[in-house]
Design a protein around this motif. Structure first.
Motif, PDB file in Angstrom:
ATOM      1  N   GLU A 157      21.368  23.660  27.995  1.00  0.00           N
ATOM      2  CA  GLU A 157      22.359  22.989  28.504  1.00  0.00           C
ATOM      3  C   GLU A 157      22.747  23.950  29.794  1.00  0.00           C
ATOM      4  OE1 GLU A 157      24.902  20.612  26.365  1.00  0.00           O
ATOM      5  OE2 GLU A 157      23.804  20.565  24.862  1.00  0.00           O
ATOM      6  N   GLU A 202      18.761  20.179  30.134  1.00  0.00           N
ATOM      7  CA  GLU A 202      19.883  19.059  30.884  1.00  0.00           C
ATOM      8  C   GLU A 202      20.920  19.913  31.820  1.00  0.00           C
ATOM      9  OE1 GLU A 202      21.902  16.767  28.150  1.00  0.00           O
ATOM     10  OE2 GLU A 202      20.054  16.314  26.738  1.00  0.00           O
ATOM     11  N   GLY A 239      12.957  17.712  32.936  1.00  0.00           N
ATOM     12  CA  GLY A 239      14.334  17.875  32.446  1.00  0.00           C
ATOM     13  C   GLY A 239      15.069  16.791  32.835  1.00  0.00           C
ATOM     14  N   LYS A 240      16.630  16.809  32.639  1.00  0.00           N
ATOM     15  CA  LYS A 240      17.614  15.719  32.987  1.00  0.00           C
ATOM     16  C   LYS A 240      18.494  16.256  33.820  1.00  0.00           C
ATOM     17  CE  LYS A 240      20.604  12.311  30.662  1.00  0.00           C
ATOM     18  NZ  LYS A 240      21.245  12.163  29.468  1.00  0.00           N
ATOM     19  N   THR A 244      22.407  15.572  36.080  1.00  0.00           N
ATOM     20  CA  THR A 244      23.187  14.633  36.138  1.00  0.00           C
ATOM     21  C   THR A 244      23.981  15.380  37.410  1.00  0.00           C
ATOM     22  OG1 THR A 244      23.629  14.481  33.772  1.00  0.00           O
ATOM     23  CG2 THR A 244      25.346  13.436  35.224  1.00  0.00           C
TER      24      THR A 244
END
Lengths: 328, 420
Positions: A74, A91, A109-110, A112
């Motif tokens: 992360e 993330e 991946g992610k 935001t």
């Protein structure tokens, strides 16, 4: 002559490595493989940053001077990255204060992203999706949500096949002898070439991963991966050329070797890639084909020397003179 | 492969020879991997109550006595010409297996240090006699052309079953497993050794055939006599180096639960099966390369993989821990171990004639395997009990492995006397 070349190469490699010493932070980097790491205001990370696992917080006012690669874990970005940010897994959160001076590449991946977060360069979706490396659990890459459509896959398949066939034709036209030597090694010693190729396929990717952990050798890893791909391709092209040559001879076609190589490679690629639609079989066929080709290229020193298995050249005791030790 | 021709020709005697040799050597090596290397530690520590330093001393005695016995008996076999007497070798093998079976059955009942040491002394003598005897049968039973593949079969069978069946390293488990197979071996070898069969006599003459007797690295000189390459001492040194770096690293891994619990001692079957299959793949790669190339081509790979895997373990100890040690490390370890084990099973016979095979095998196995195991076991245990940190241990092992790898690369490049 060869020894001189060898020593020169070694010296060159050593000097190259020495030049990569982390002087002034120009070539240094940071690897995060676990745990929680927070970089606050005023803190600067010289060089690149590679995150494979764990939690990294690049707080407001922090600075990373080199490129950032995120493969897992992360990562929260509130500070500045003065180069590209590549997200391959994990993330990532781009907070309102985040500033990326280079490109943002999202291959998996992610992500935001806050609308206030600034990306100066281009934002692109890479092609590293769907890759999983189960033997290296920390390096699992999360696939992108949407897979390519069937028509897109078919077009890719056709283009790849055609490109390989063209490559085979060029190789047969401009490198006929090296290609023939590699092909002969495959046909005369498929077990030996396959065994060596498989050994190389097992060990070389592990070596590249190991080198990546040093961070400073990441460029060499990319080069090594490219080289490995090129060698596998060379092997495949040679096998395809041989298939074409045998097919032409069998059918009695009097065509140019480049044309027969084109046809042979077309057939070979169709066969190998087509077997990919059958579960397990496809993987086995691909690995075997890659192994045999790779092994043949290595054993013939990239097609520069013919290869004969040792037991064919020396089947048991031979009459021989020369510098030997006492009788036994 | 010569095997296929013998199958086509329905040459049952020769085919039986293959089966006999593979069965005998694979069982013997499985015994060594499990009962001797792992079971004795459990016996000494759990049942006898010895500390690890005392057990290490016992294992050192085992290595030294085995080494000395193998050398002495190999020399005796050469002097008496026993290397060419197949039936005598069968009888010796029978005696060795009989003694080992009795020792195996008795081991779980030992409760004193003296008993443990006596057990080790008797077992060492039997093992020492067994090395030149069983390796010496290669010239009688296995055609030169097939030695790489036969060595691969032995290696893969021993390692696969050792990985898959050895879910818990307890002396009782090993004893119960081995006592299923070993009595069958005693009976089988006894019948073959003491009852006259025509096919055994045919097997006994096979070493005189050009296909069998003289190894592929032996050359006939202008004087009409067989000569060996200058490389035998170098080969022994190289094999010593391999055994040394292997044992030095593995003996620390054994005592590091973070690595063992996810691989060699995992509670589930999956990792065991994965390691077992890797051993099989590695062994057959080695068999093919040994047959098609030479032993010289394999050494850089073995040293290179050991250097790489020890560096991986070092990096893993230096970096913060993830969810568990990746299986890539034991996978590479298994590949490297399989590669050099195949060389060890094939190369001594290929450097020998039927007359010299017993001594050469004893020299090779005793001076490289047993001596290296003795030195590295003692060092590894001494370092660990002396409080050496795991990362320091691995950095030393990785450094030694890298150094050996570079030396082997240079040797391969500059083509010393071992080259063709």
């Amino acid at each position: 002559m060869r020894q001189g070349l060898f020593i020169t190469t070694i010296l060159f490699a050593v000097l190259l490595l020495a030049a990569c010493s982390p002087e002034d932070g120009r070539y240094s980097g940071t690897l995060v493989a676990g745990g929680t790491h927070e970089f606050g205001s005023g803190e600067t990370l010289e060089g690149g940053l590679l995150v494979t696992d764990g939690r990294v917080i690049l707080g407001a006012g922090s600075l990373v001077t080199g490129p950032v690669y995120i493969m897992g874990g992360e990562v929260s970005v509130e500070g500045e990255i003065r180069a590209d940010l590549s997200i391959i897994g994990g993330e990532v959160a781009l907070e309102p204060q985040a500033k990326i001076s280079g490109d943002l590449d999202i291959a998996g991946g992610k992500l935001t992203r806050s609308p206030e977060g600034v990306v100066t360069g281009e934002v692109s979706r890479g092609s590293g999706s769907g890759v999983q490396t189960p033997l290296f659990p920390e390096w699992t890459i999360i696939p992108t949500p949407e897979g390519p459509a069937l028509i897109q896959r078919l077009i890719t398949f056709a283009v790849n096949t055609l490109l390989l066939a063209v490559a085979a034709a060029f190789a047969a036209r401009f490198l006929p002898r090296p290609v023939a030597r590699v092909a002969r090694a495959v046909t005369e010693a498929p077990v030996v070439t396959g065994a060596l190729g498989l050994l190389a396929l097992i060990t070389i990717p592990s070596l590249l991963v190991l080198m990546a952990f040093t961070v400073v050798l990441i460029p060499a890893v990319l080069l090594g991966a490219l080289l490995l791909g090129a060698v596998v391709l060379y092997g495949w092209v040679s096998i395809g050329s041989e298939i074409g040559y045998r097919l032409a001879r069998w059918r009695g076609w009097s065509i140019h070797p480049a044309a027969s190589a084109f046809v042979g490679m077309l057939l070979f690629t169709l066969l190998v890639n087509g077997s990919g639609f059958i579960p397990v079989v496809g993987t086995v066929v691909s690995v075997l084909a890659a192994s045999v080709g790779l092994g043949a290229v290595l054993l013939t020193r990239f097609g520069m020397r013919p290869f004969s298995p040792a037991t064919q050249t020396a089947p048991g005791p031979q009459a021989e003179t020369g510098e030997r030790q006492g009788p036994i | 492969m010569a095997l296929f021709r013998h199958l086509q020709e329905r040459n049952w005697t020769t085919l039986f020879g293959y089966l006999l040799f593979v069965g005998m050597m694979a069982t013997g090596y499985y015994y060594n991997l499990t009962f001797v290397q792992l079971g004795l530690f459990d016996l000494g520590e759990r049942l006898v109550g010895m500390n690890q330093r005392e057990i290490a001393r016992g294992m050192a005695y085992l290595a030294l006595i085995t080494c000395a016995t193998a050398l002495a008996f190999g020399w005796l076999m050469l002097k008496r010409g026993w290397g060419q007497n197949f039936v005598l070798k069968l009888r010796l093998a029978f005696a060795v297996v009989l003694v080992q079976t009795l020792l195996t059955a008795a081991a779980p009942y030992i409760r004193s240090e003296q008993g443990f040491l006596v057990w080790i002394a008797v077992a060492s003598v039997a093992l020492g006699v067994g090395v030149p005897t069983t390796f010496g049968m290669t010239a009688d039973l296995i055609p030169v052309l097939d030695r790489g593949y036969v060595a691969a079969t032995i290696t893969s069978a021993a390692y696969f079953f050792a990985a898959v069946l050895s879910l818990e390293w307890r002396i009782e488990t090993f004893t119960s497993q081995l006592l299923i197979v070993m009595p069958l071996g005693v009976v089988g070898l006894g019948v073959l050794a003491f009852v006259r069969f025509a096919f055994v006599e045919r097997l006994a003459r096979q070493h005189t055939l050009p296909e069998f007797g003289v190894g592929r690295f032996v050359r006939r000189g202008v004087d009409g006599r067989n000569h060996i390459r200058r490389g035998l001492p170098l080969l022994i040194v190289l094999m010593f180096g391999i055994y040394f770096v292997d044992s030095l690293g593995f003996l620390r891994l054994i005592f590091t639960p973070a690595y063992m619990d996810t691989s060699w001692q995992a509670p589930t079957l999956g990792p065991h099966l994965f390691i077992g299959v890797t051993h099989v793949v590695g062994a057959f790669i080695a068999g093919a390369l040994y047959t098609g190339l030479s032993e010289r081509a394999l050494f850089p790979w073995v040293f290179g993989i050991f250097a790489m895997v020890h560096l991986m373990y070092l990096f893993d100890t230096l970096l913060p821990a993830g969810d568990g040690a990746p299986l890539a490390m034991p996978m590479l370890y298994a590949v490297a171990v399989s590669l050099y084990t195949v060389i060890n099973f094939a190369v001594w016979a290929d450097l020998s004639t039927p007359r010299t095979i017993s001594l050469n095998a004893a020299l090779g196995v005793a001076l490289s395997a047993w001596t290296a195991t003795f030195v590295s076991t003692a060092l590894a245990i001494q370092w660990r009990l002396g409080g050496m940190a795991l990362d320091t241990h691995f950095s030393i092992v990785a450094s030694v492995s890298l150094m050996l790898f570079i030396i082997v690369l240079l040797l391969a490049f500059f083509r010393t006397g071992t080259t063709e």
